[in-house]
Write a protein that holds these residues in place. Structure first.
Motif, mmCIF file in Angstrom:
data_model
loop_
_atom_site.group_PDB
_atom_site.id
_atom_site.type_symbol
_atom_site.label_atom_id
_atom_site.label_comp_id
_atom_site.label_asym_id
_atom_site.label_seq_id
_atom_site.Cartn_x
_atom_site.Cartn_y
_atom_site.Cartn_z
ATOM 1 N N SER A 19 0.808 -1.221 0.000
ATOM 2 C CA SER A 19 0.000 0.000 0.000
ATOM 3 C C SER A 19 0.840 1.270 0.000
ATOM 4 O O SER A 19 0.296 2.366 0.050
ATOM 5 C CB SER A 19 -0.935 0.002 1.211
ATOM 6 O OG SER A 19 -0.195 -0.039 2.406
ATOM 7 N N ARG A 78 -1.351 4.397 0.280
ATOM 8 C CA ARG A 78 -2.431 4.536 -0.699
ATOM 9 C C ARG A 78 -3.632 3.743 -0.189
ATOM 10 O O ARG A 78 -3.489 2.597 0.224
ATOM 11 C CB ARG A 78 -2.010 3.977 -2.058
ATOM 12 C CG ARG A 78 -0.877 4.729 -2.723
ATOM 13 C CD ARG A 78 -0.567 4.139 -4.101
ATOM 14 N NE ARG A 78 -0.266 2.713 -4.063
ATOM 15 C CZ ARG A 78 0.962 2.204 -3.968
ATOM 16 N NH1 ARG A 78 2.007 2.978 -3.897
ATOM 17 N NH2 ARG A 78 1.134 0.894 -3.959
ATOM 18 N N PHE A 79 -4.794 4.356 -0.233
ATOM 19 C CA PHE A 79 -6.016 3.685 0.196
ATOM 20 C C PHE A 79 -6.894 3.401 -1.017
ATOM 21 O O PHE A 79 -6.930 4.186 -1.955
ATOM 22 C CB PHE A 79 -6.797 4.553 1.190
ATOM 23 C CG PHE A 79 -6.076 4.733 2.492
ATOM 24 C CD1 PHE A 79 -6.140 3.753 3.475
ATOM 25 C CD2 PHE A 79 -5.326 5.869 2.735
ATOM 26 C CE1 PHE A 79 -5.472 3.919 4.682
ATOM 27 C CE2 PHE A 79 -4.659 6.039 3.939
ATOM 28 C CZ PHE A 79 -4.729 5.065 4.907
ATOM 29 N N GLN A 80 -7.594 2.289 -0.972
ATOM 30 C CA GLN A 80 -8.545 1.973 -2.024
ATOM 31 C C GLN A 80 -9.860 2.667 -1.722
ATOM 32 O O GLN A 80 -10.268 2.794 -0.574
ATOM 33 C CB GLN A 80 -8.782 0.471 -2.110
ATOM 34 C CG GLN A 80 -7.607 -0.295 -2.637
ATOM 35 C CD GLN A 80 -7.945 -1.770 -2.744
ATOM 36 O OE1 GLN A 80 -8.477 -2.344 -1.801
ATOM 37 N NE2 GLN A 80 -7.649 -2.357 -3.883
ATOM 38 N N HIS A 81 -10.545 3.066 -2.783
ATOM 39 C CA HIS A 81 -11.880 3.619 -2.632
ATOM 40 C C HIS A 81 -12.876 2.461 -2.636
ATOM 41 O O HIS A 81 -12.650 1.431 -3.268
ATOM 42 C CB HIS A 81 -12.198 4.584 -3.773
ATOM 43 C CG HIS A 81 -11.346 5.802 -3.746
ATOM 44 N ND1 HIS A 81 -11.549 6.842 -2.875
ATOM 45 C CD2 HIS A 81 -10.247 6.136 -4.470
ATOM 46 C CE1 HIS A 81 -10.631 7.763 -3.060
ATOM 47 N NE2 HIS A 81 -9.834 7.359 -4.021
ATOM 48 N N LEU A 82 -13.967 2.625 -1.952
ATOM 49 C CA LEU A 82 -14.982 1.584 -1.879
ATOM 50 C C LEU A 82 -15.439 1.160 -3.272
ATOM 51 O O LEU A 82 -15.623 -0.026 -3.547
ATOM 52 C CB LEU A 82 -16.172 2.055 -1.036
ATOM 53 C CG LEU A 82 -17.255 1.031 -0.777
ATOM 54 C CD1 LEU A 82 -16.691 -0.200 -0.082
ATOM 55 C CD2 LEU A 82 -18.367 1.639 0.045
ATOM 56 N N SER A 83 -15.573 2.119 -4.166
ATOM 57 C CA SER A 83 -16.028 1.796 -5.526
ATOM 58 C C SER A 83 -15.013 0.931 -6.276
ATOM 59 O O SER A 83 -15.380 0.206 -7.197
ATOM 60 C CB SER A 83 -16.295 3.083 -6.306
ATOM 61 O OG SER A 83 -15.108 3.847 -6.402
ATOM 62 N N ASP A 84 -13.757 0.961 -5.870
ATOM 63 C CA ASP A 84 -12.736 0.134 -6.520
ATOM 64 C C ASP A 84 -12.835 -1.332 -6.117
ATOM 65 O O ASP A 84 -12.426 -2.215 -6.872
ATOM 66 C CB ASP A 84 -11.327 0.643 -6.176
ATOM 67 C CG ASP A 84 -11.040 2.013 -6.758
ATOM 68 O OD1 ASP A 84 -11.702 2.392 -7.741
ATOM 69 O OD2 ASP A 84 -10.164 2.705 -6.210
#
Length: 91
Positions: A19, A78-84
């Motif tokens: 990440s 880096r964070f993932q977005h929920l939509s990803d």
């Protein structure tokens, strides 16, 4: 913005999580234990430079005293977005 993380556990976690972009790992040139070899191997797999330094150099550049002869320069997490991660409607 570069961030410094210190210690074997923190550096290994950053390498395995994927990440953060790891720019370089600074390793005490006197370390030859299994954790050091693991970190070197993982760094080679990920094309991360491992720079061997003296313990005194690492002591001078570390922010704390619990670094264990290991410092890494990393980018922010880096964070993932929920939509990803959501591929379909869960309802």
């Amino acid at each position: 913005m570069m961030i410094q993380i210190e210690g074997g556990l923190s550096v290994k976690a950053a390498m395995l999580a994927g990440s953060r972009q790891i720019e370089a790992v600074y390793l005490d040139e006197a370390r030859h234990d299994k954790d050091a070899h693991f970190i070197i191997r993982k760094a080679q797999e990920k094309n991360i430079p491992v720079i061997l330094k003296s313990r005194s150099w690492i002591d001078a550049h570390a922010q704390g005293r619990t670094h264990g002869g290991l410092i890494a320069q990393v980018q922010p997490r880096r964070f993932q977005h929920l939509s990803d991660v959501m591929t379909e409607n869960p309802y």
